[in-house]
Design an enzyme around this catalytic site. Structure first.
Site, PDB file in Angstrom:
ATOM      1  NE  ARG A 268      -3.619   2.532   0.811  1.00 46.82           N
ATOM      2  CZ  ARG A 268      -4.626   2.936   0.061  1.00 46.82           C
ATOM      3  NH1 ARG A 268      -4.947   2.254  -1.033  1.00 46.82           N
ATOM      4  NH2 ARG A 268      -5.304   4.004   0.372  1.00 46.82           N
ATOM      5  N   GLY A 339      -6.308   0.298   7.363  1.00 49.23           N
ATOM      6  CA  GLY A 339      -7.246   1.411   7.147  1.00 49.23           C
ATOM      7  C   GLY A 339      -8.631   0.895   6.797  1.00 49.23           C
ATOM      8  CD  GLU A 363      -9.628 -24.236  27.243  1.00 47.29           C
ATOM      9  OE1 GLU A 363      -8.584 -24.516  27.861  1.00 47.29           O
ATOM     10  OE2 GLU A 363     -10.027 -24.849  26.241  1.00 47.29           O
TER      11      GLU A 363
HETATM   12  N1  CAA Z   1      -4.862 -26.734  39.358  1.00 50.94           N
HETATM   13  C1  CAA Z   1      -5.124 -27.793  40.162  1.00 50.94           C
HETATM   14  N2  CAA Z   1      -5.983 -27.725  41.213  1.00 50.94           N
HETATM   15  C2  CAA Z   1      -6.585 -26.549  41.453  1.00 50.94           C
HETATM   16  C3  CAA Z   1      -6.363 -25.400  40.647  1.00 50.94           C
HETATM   17  C4  CAA Z   1      -5.454 -25.526  39.568  1.00 50.94           C
HETATM   18  N3  CAA Z   1      -5.184 -24.503  38.739  1.00 50.94           N
HETATM   19  N4  CAA Z   1      -7.118 -24.392  41.119  1.00 50.94           N
HETATM   20  C5  CAA Z   1      -7.785 -24.859  42.168  1.00 50.94           C
HETATM   21  N5  CAA Z   1      -7.468 -26.165  42.371  1.00 50.94           N
HETATM   22  C6  CAA Z   1      -7.980 -27.043  43.437  1.00 50.94           C
HETATM   23  C7  CAA Z   1      -7.609 -26.476  44.802  1.00 50.94           C
HETATM   24  O1  CAA Z   1      -6.381 -27.014  45.237  1.00 50.94           O
HETATM   25  C8  CAA Z   1      -8.768 -26.903  45.665  1.00 50.94           C
HETATM   26  O2  CAA Z   1      -8.617 -28.243  46.109  1.00 50.94           O
HETATM   27  P1  CAA Z   1      -8.419 -28.616  47.670  1.00 50.94           P
HETATM   28  O3  CAA Z   1      -9.442 -27.828  48.435  1.00 50.94           O
HETATM   29  O4  CAA Z   1      -8.628 -30.079  47.731  1.00 50.94           O
HETATM   30  O5  CAA Z   1      -7.031 -28.209  47.973  1.00 50.94           O
HETATM   31  C9  CAA Z   1      -9.944 -26.936  44.733  1.00 50.94           C
HETATM   32  O6  CAA Z   1      -9.413 -27.013  43.401  1.00 50.94           O
HETATM   33  C10 CAA Z   1     -10.839 -25.721  44.868  1.00 50.94           C
HETATM   34  O7  CAA Z   1     -10.042 -24.595  44.651  1.00 50.94           O
HETATM   35  P2  CAA Z   1     -10.346 -23.174  45.258  1.00 50.94           P
HETATM   36  O8  CAA Z   1     -10.753 -23.293  46.685  1.00 50.94           O
HETATM   37  O9  CAA Z   1      -9.184 -22.333  44.921  1.00 50.94           O
HETATM   38  O10 CAA Z   1     -11.643 -22.741  44.424  1.00 50.94           O
HETATM   39  P3  CAA Z   1     -12.235 -21.319  44.132  1.00 50.94           P
HETATM   40  O11 CAA Z   1     -13.695 -21.464  44.143  1.00 50.94           O
HETATM   41  O12 CAA Z   1     -11.615 -20.285  45.012  1.00 50.94           O
HETATM   42  O13 CAA Z   1     -11.841 -20.960  42.595  1.00 50.94           O
HETATM   43  C11 CAA Z   1     -10.854 -20.832  40.470  1.00 50.94           C
HETATM   44  C12 CAA Z   1     -10.924 -21.503  41.832  1.00 50.94           C
HETATM   45  C13 CAA Z   1      -9.389 -20.793  40.097  1.00 50.94           C
HETATM   46  C14 CAA Z   1     -11.420 -19.430  40.461  1.00 50.94           C
HETATM   47  C15 CAA Z   1     -11.663 -21.743  39.542  1.00 50.94           C
HETATM   48  O14 CAA Z   1     -13.034 -21.730  39.862  1.00 50.94           O
HETATM   49  C16 CAA Z   1     -11.492 -21.439  38.060  1.00 50.94           C
HETATM   50  O15 CAA Z   1     -10.475 -21.774  37.474  1.00 50.94           O
HETATM   51  N6  CAA Z   1     -12.511 -20.820  37.426  1.00 50.94           N
HETATM   52  C17 CAA Z   1     -12.496 -20.621  35.988  1.00 50.94           C
HETATM   53  C18 CAA Z   1     -13.185 -21.753  35.298  1.00 50.94           C
HETATM   54  C19 CAA Z   1     -12.817 -21.829  33.862  1.00 50.94           C
HETATM   55  O16 CAA Z   1     -11.669 -21.716  33.462  1.00 50.94           O
HETATM   56  N7  CAA Z   1     -13.817 -22.091  33.013  1.00 50.94           N
HETATM   57  C20 CAA Z   1     -13.590 -22.290  31.641  1.00 50.94           C
HETATM   58  C21 CAA Z   1     -14.649 -23.133  31.064  1.00 50.94           C
HETATM   59  S1  CAA Z   1     -14.078 -24.421  30.027  1.00 50.94           S
HETATM   60  C22 CAA Z   1     -13.947 -23.762  28.481  1.00 50.94           C
HETATM   61  O17 CAA Z   1     -13.972 -22.580  28.264  1.00 50.94           O
HETATM   62  C23 CAA Z   1     -13.690 -24.769  27.426  1.00 50.94           C
HETATM   63  C24 CAA Z   1     -14.102 -24.405  26.073  1.00 50.94           C
HETATM   64  O18 CAA Z   1     -15.109 -24.879  25.586  1.00 50.94           O
HETATM   65  C25 CAA Z   1     -13.211 -23.574  25.218  1.00 50.94           C
END
Ligand code: CAA
Length: 379
Positions: A268, A339, A363
């Site tokens: 361009r 543009g 995710e």
């Molecule tokens: N890896 C492994 N374990 C995990 C973890 C991780 N990243 N995060 C939390 N955990 C475990 C914790 O250790 C805990 O276990 P214990 O109590 O036995 O120790 C348990 O999970 C609960 O964790 P929290 O108490 O921390 O939970 P929370 O309610 O405070 O929230 C969060 C955790 C990180 C916010 C979680 O809810 C989260 O990731 N939310 C987002 C969900 C998400 O990504 N959704 C996407 C949908 S799928 C999609 O989009 C697919 C598609 O089609 C494209």
């Protein structure tokens, strides 16, 4: 430290690039316009081994490393992010989840056809009232002895209609909170399972995103993944790896837009010379290329850690957080460089800009990635 790709990785990158150019590019604008799932193209992706890249060859997979997966995801996402989200979910959520935590019977029955693309998988965690707050599952899986009775609704499910194997997260024992959640393998065709409406989306319009309804669906106990109450941990652990796939998708959307903008800027002309000769454009290109390279390195780092069997949760979240922002910023600048032409469909960059946005949402939103990262920092 070695920044060189191996011959095998370069070959995978080249194969993905050729596939994207020859099979995905023709028709990508029309598929976006008409919200058509790239069914034939996804079938070919399966035949070429792009749908079970990291699965052990004994379960029909490619036995490749995660770096190769990042490379292939980038190339395919440069051209068609609707095809690459199908690829990402099948590889890093469904195949990986079953391979890592499934029983031998589940691997024989489900992983083998998923790894070749004979069957497509879906990951069903989100609900109308449970997105980021994933522990507040309203879908229930009542324990009935030899089976679970599944009831509820899932939302925003990628591959919602195309899939035939669904990993469904549901609450079995509410009193136990997240430790009372299970993940069940549900097959299309099970009585009481209905695929609901298709979403009319801003971007990735070729990807089929649906709600799903379950009414008294009898799911055999042998379809539960892991021990009773493991479902939430399963979902979190699987999403840790899934985020590397989506980070690579964001990287590909960004680098695809950058490559188009770079080429256009050389063609361009304005004020008597190609716009690439104007500093205003050069600075944009420099920023884009630098940010894309940084995003790519974060993706490689997360992939490397995963391959080394080291903790990759924080690295994957950082890669997704950063790469998705780069995808948004880069695609907006690519439209700007084009543009008026950038604002119309034929030049691809407006689609890439619309596609980029979802990488900051699914995710785990960018805000959720910051929770994951900061929790690790503060441990
Ligand atoms: N890896 C492994 N374990 C995990 C973890 C991780 N990243 N995060 C939390 N955990 C475990 C914790 O250790 C805990 O276990 P214990 O109590 O036995 O120790 C348990 O999970 C609960 O964790 P929290 O108490 O921390 O939970 P929370 O309610 O405070 O929230 C969060 C955790 C990180 C916010 C979680 O809810 C989260 O990731 N939310 C987002 C969900 C998400 O990504 N959704 C996407 C949908 S799928 C999609 O989009 C697919 C598609 O089609 C494209």
């Amino acid at each position: 430290m070695n920044f060189e790709l191996t011959e095998e990785q370069l070959a995978v990158q080249q194969a993905a690039r050729e596939f994207a150019q020859t099979e995905l590019l023709p028709g990508v604008i029309e598929r976006d316009e008409t919200q058509t799932f790239p069914l034939e193209q996804v079938k070919k992706m399966g035949e070429l081994g792009f749908l079970g890249m990291m699965v052990d060859p004994k379960y029909n997979g490619g036995g490749m490393d995660t770096i190769s997966y990042v490379l292939a995801m980038e190339e395919i996402s440069k051209i068609d992010a609707s095809a690459s989200v199908c690829m990402s979910v099948n590889n890093s959520l469904v195949c990986w989840g079953i391979e890592k935590y499934g029983t031998e019977e589940q691997k024989e029955k489900y992983l083998k056809p998923l790894a070749t693309g004979e069957k497509i998988g879906a990951f069903c965690l989100s609900e109308p009232e449970a997105g980021s707050d994933a522990t507040s599952q309203q879908t229930t899986a009542e324990d009935k002895g030899d089976h679970y009775l599944l009831n509820g609704t899932k939302n925003w499910i990628t591959n919602g209609n195309t899939a035939s194997v669904y990993l469904v997260v549901a609450q079995t024992d509410r009193e136990k909170g997240h430790r009372g959640i299970n993940c069940l393998i549900v097959e299309k065709g099970m009585e009481g399972f209905v695929v609901g409406k298709k979403e009319n989306k801003l971007g990735i319009r070729g990807s089929d995103t649906h709600s799903l309804m379950f009414t008294d669906v009898k799911v055999p106990k042998e379809n539960r993944i892991g021990d009773d109450g493991f479902g939430f941990k399963f979902a979190m652990s699987t999403l840790n790896g899934g985020r590397i796939g989506i980070a690579s998708q964001a990287l590909g959307i960004a680098s695809g837009a950058y490559e188009l903008a770079l080429a256009y800027s050389k063609e361009r002309k304005a004020f008597g010379k190609p716009i690439s000769q104007h500093q205003a454009i050069q600075f944009k290109l420099a920023d884009m290329a630098t940010e894309i390279e940084a995003a790519r390195l974060l993706c490689f780092k997360a992939a490397y850690l995963k391959d080394q069997k080291k903790d990759f949760g924080k690295a994957g979240a950082m890669a997704k957080l950063f790469a998705s922002k780069v995808a948004m910023d880069t695609t907006i600048e690519a439209v700007q460089i084009h543009g008026g032409y950038g604002y119309v469909k034929e030049y691809h960059v407006e689609r890439l800009m619309r596609d980029a946005k979802i990488t900051q949402i699914y995710e785990g939103t960018s805000e959720i990635q910051k929770i994951v990262i900061s929790r690790e920092l503060l441990k």
